[in-house]
Structure formats: structure tokens, C-alpha cells
Motif scaffolding. Structure first.
Motif, short mmCIF file in Angstrom:
data_model
loop_
_atom_site.label_atom_id
_atom_site.label_comp_id
_atom_site.label_asym_id
_atom_site.label_seq_id
_atom_site.Cartn_x
_atom_site.Cartn_y
_atom_site.Cartn_z
N TYR A 101 0.84 -1.20 0.00
CA TYR A 101 0.00 0.00 0.00
C TYR A 101 0.88 1.25 0.00
N ARG A 212 -3.94 2.83 7.18
CA ARG A 212 -5.12 3.60 7.59
C ARG A 212 -4.89 4.30 8.93
N LYS A 216 -4.91 8.48 9.66
CA LYS A 216 -5.70 9.12 10.72
C LYS A 216 -4.79 9.87 11.69
N ILE A 236 -5.11 6.39 0.05
CA ILE A 236 -4.37 5.15 0.28
C ILE A 236 -4.70 4.21 -0.87
#
Length: 386
Positions: A101, A212, A216, A236
Motif C-alpha cells: 500500500y 489507515r 488518521k 491510500i
């Protein structure tokens, strides 16, 4: 600069005296705007000649102090580091590490929103001399002149100044680089790597949960220091060897991302193995063509052809030296062809009479050749996992 040089020794002597007696006051920067590749305009702050001299001296002092602290993840505006090293680091990470990712995020108007109070706190962590700190503070508060009007600023460090890129590196070193290395890496369960060039950065992750959580936490981290993530430019995306093979089985394409003027995409070798592909981003390609077209239009009647033809040669060499990276030959050839056609167009618009037909222009090119595309940077990394 010529006026200052005319009486250089006395001007420098007076400058040093004012610095020693703390009477030196930086002048407001001149605000100008340049177009952005995707629309809009980017503000620049142009310092006076004398302010540039002082900023250059400050830059040498700050570099000597902070360069030993900066981490290897940072490549922008540092001695012996450049864009192509950042691109090579990204290539090696994607090709040799378990990357699945990419977190592609952008800091909204970074140079305009740097918090002066936080920046001075970061500087005081390594600098005790109040004279240096006072001088940097004066530069930050000098303000801007735009269309004859003065404006005071309480945040930001103007792009265009000699000192601004280094101050940006110091700011992001404390609020991003150190945090990533000491906090993010330790709590993640999979591999991750940050690659940053000034305020432009990408982060590679093995696990989606880590990616993720970073997205955040990054928003909260930047907010603490007066910065914001540009939501429309942040995402992402699955990217890497295994996402590519999975997408290929399902006859799908992985998303691409832009970094340092290149679009990075998933492709494969002749033997069918995954590899990271790069090409000139469409926005940068259009911007360069637009700039070249405007320059040719402006210069065609200002100087003789043989003079601006040599400058055109240098412009093409500069373009190929930056974008001449492994796998980008098709885009460079396209740029070369567009440049040739633009040159032909504007040569024939120097007057109402047409100078060359295409055959004549090709003969002119034969005796006055322009540099052809060339690969200057071999960055493909062979993966041991192929």
C-alpha cells in the motif's frame, strides 16, 4: 545586484556593522505568483539582494547544526541529496520490500502555514545564540509587498527565499520525520517506509491497517503544528508486487500516484515479473510544453535565431537530465517532437513572410541539431523475490 556590486566593499562593511550592532532589519519580500501545473497560482517571496546575502550566511550556520540531525528519509534541499535519490529510494522500497500500500498525502499550503512559534521552538532545541534566533525571527516577521502594499504575516516562510527550504526541512524533521521513525514504525506490525522531498512525501506500507492508522494519526499530528492534510490530494492505494499480481488475475489495473514530477504505475518485465514504472506526469508534461511555447513566442523577435536556438538546446538538455529516467523514453520522445514543432511554428511567425517549409526546416535541424532524449538515471531495481 549590479548597483550593490558597484560599491561592494563598503556595502558589505556596512552590512556587517549593522549585523554586529543589531541594527539590521530585513526588508519585506516582493510577492509574485507563478502558475501551478494543475491550475491556480503559487505565491513566491523574492528577498532583496542584501537579505539574500544574510540568508545565505544563516543557511550555512543552520546546515552545519541540523544536517547531522536530519534523517535519511529526507532528500530535499540538502547537501549531496537530490530528487533522483528520492526516486531511487522509492524504487528500492517497492521492488525489494513487502510493500502492498502507498499513502499518498499532500500538506495543504505548507510554506504559507508554517507556525512561527513552533518553528522558533524547534530552532531553540539546537541553537542557544539569541542573536541568531533574533535574526531568524526578524526574517519570519518581515512581511510582504504586493502591488505596492505592505502586509504583515504571522505564519509561513515565503517560497523563493534562500532560507525557506532549510527552515521547512527543520519544521518537518521534528513534526513528521522523527515522529514517523520513533513512534509510527515502532507500533506498526508490518514494514513501512517514509520518503520525503521538502513538503512532498509518500509512505509505503505492508499492511492496510497500518496505512489507515497512519492516515488518521497524521491528520492529528499535523493539526498540532498548525498544518493540514489536503483531503482532495490524499489517498491510500494498493500498490506493489502482490496487489499487481492479484489485479492482473482479475484483469484490473492498479491506481497510480505522482511523486516529484513522475507518475508511478505498476507494470511488468518481459518475463512477466512485476516492476515499478515511471513516466512524466501529464500535469508536468503540459506545464513544460506551455512554458516552452510561451518562451518561444516571447523570444523569437527579441534576439537572433542563432542566439535563442542555443538557449533552446540548453532547455532541452535540462529537461532530459531530469526526466531521463529508466522507462521514461516514450514521454521524452513525445516532448522532443512537440518542442521541434513549436520551434518550427514560431520561427515561421517572426514576420508575415514564412521563413521555412518543413523540408527546409529539417535541413536547418541537420546542421543545427537539438539534443535528443537520453536516459541519464538508471533506477530499475531487480527484485530478489522474482
Amino acid at each position: 545586484m549590479e548597483d550593490y556590486e558597484a560599491n561592494l566593499e563598503e556595502n558589505l562593511k556596512d552590512l556587517v556593522e549593522r549585523l554586529k550592532t543589531k541594527r539590521y532589519r530585513p526588508q519585506p519580500v516582493r510577492r509574485v505568483y507563478i502558475p501551478k501545473p494543475k491550475g491556480g497560482k503559487r505565491p513566491l517571496g523574492i528577498p532583496t539582494v542584501e537579505d539574500k546575502l544574510v540568508q545565505m550566511a544563516l543557511k550555512k550556520i543552520l546546515e552545519a547544526i541540523f544536517e547531522v540531525d536530519f534523517l535519511d528519509v529526507s532528500f530535499g534541499f540538502r547537501p549531496n541529496r537530490n530528487c533522483h535519490q528520492a526516486l531511487d529510494a522509492l524504487d528500492k522500497a517497492v521492488m525489494t520490500k513487502p510493500i502492498n500500500y502507498i499513502v499518498d498525502m499532500d500538506i495543504e499550503k505548507f510554506f504559507d502555514t508554517v507556525d512561527h512559534e513552533w518553528l522558533m521552538r524547534f530552532l531553540r532545541m539546537r541553537i542557544a545564540d539569541p542573536n541568531i534566533l533574533r535574526l531568524i525571527g526578524r526574517f519570519l516577521r518581515a512581511g510582504v509587498m504586493e502591488e505596492g502594499r505592505y502586509s504583515q504575516i504571522d505564519k509561513g516562510t515565503p517560497q523563493g527565499g534562500v532560507l525557506s527550504p532549510l527552515l521547512a526541512n527543520i519544521y518537518l524533521h521534528f513534526c513528521l520525520d522523527l515522529w514517523f521513525e520513533k513512534v509510527v514504525k515502532k507500533r506498526n506490525s508490518g514494514f513501512c517506509q517514509l520518503i520525503r522531498y521538502a513538503d512532498d512525501f509518500v509512505v509505503c506500507f505492508q499492511k492496510v491497517a497500518d496505512a489507515r492508522a497512519f492516515g488518521k494519526d497524521l491528520r492529528e499530528r499535523l493539526n498540532k503544528f498548525g498544518l493540514r492534510v489536503s483531503e482532495e490530494k490524499s489517498r491510500i492505494i494498493p500498490f506493489g508486487r502482490y496487489p499487481y499480481y492479484s489485479a492482473r488475475e482479475e484483469d484490473k489495473r492498479l491506481a497510480t500516484f505522482d511523486f516529484l514530477g513522475f507518475t508511478h504505475y505498476s507494470t511488468e518485465t518481459r518475463r512477466g515479473y512485476f516492476k515499478l514504472g515511471r513516466k512524466t506526469s501529464k500535469a508536468k508534461f503540459r506545464q513544460r510544453i506551455k512554458e516552452l511555447n510561451q518562451w518561444l513566442k516571447d523570444v523569437r523577435n527579441q534576439v537572433e535565431l542563432k542566439q535563442w536556438w542555443e538557449v533552446l538546446r540548453l532547455k532541452l538538455i535540462a529537461h532530459f537530465r531530469y526526466y531521463g529516467i529508466s522507462g521514461n523514453m516514450p514521454e521524452m520522445r513525445a516532448f522532443y517532437k512537440r518542442a521541434i514543432r513549436l520551434a518550427f511554428k514560431w520561427i515561421n511567425r517572426r514576420s508575415q513572410k514564412k521563413s521555412y517549409n518543413w523540408a527546409q526546416f529539417r535541413r536547418f535541424l541537420h546542421f543545427n541539431p537539438l539534443p535528443v532524449p537520453k536516459i541519464y538515471h538508471l533506477t530499475y531495481t531487480l527484485s530478489s523475490r522474482q
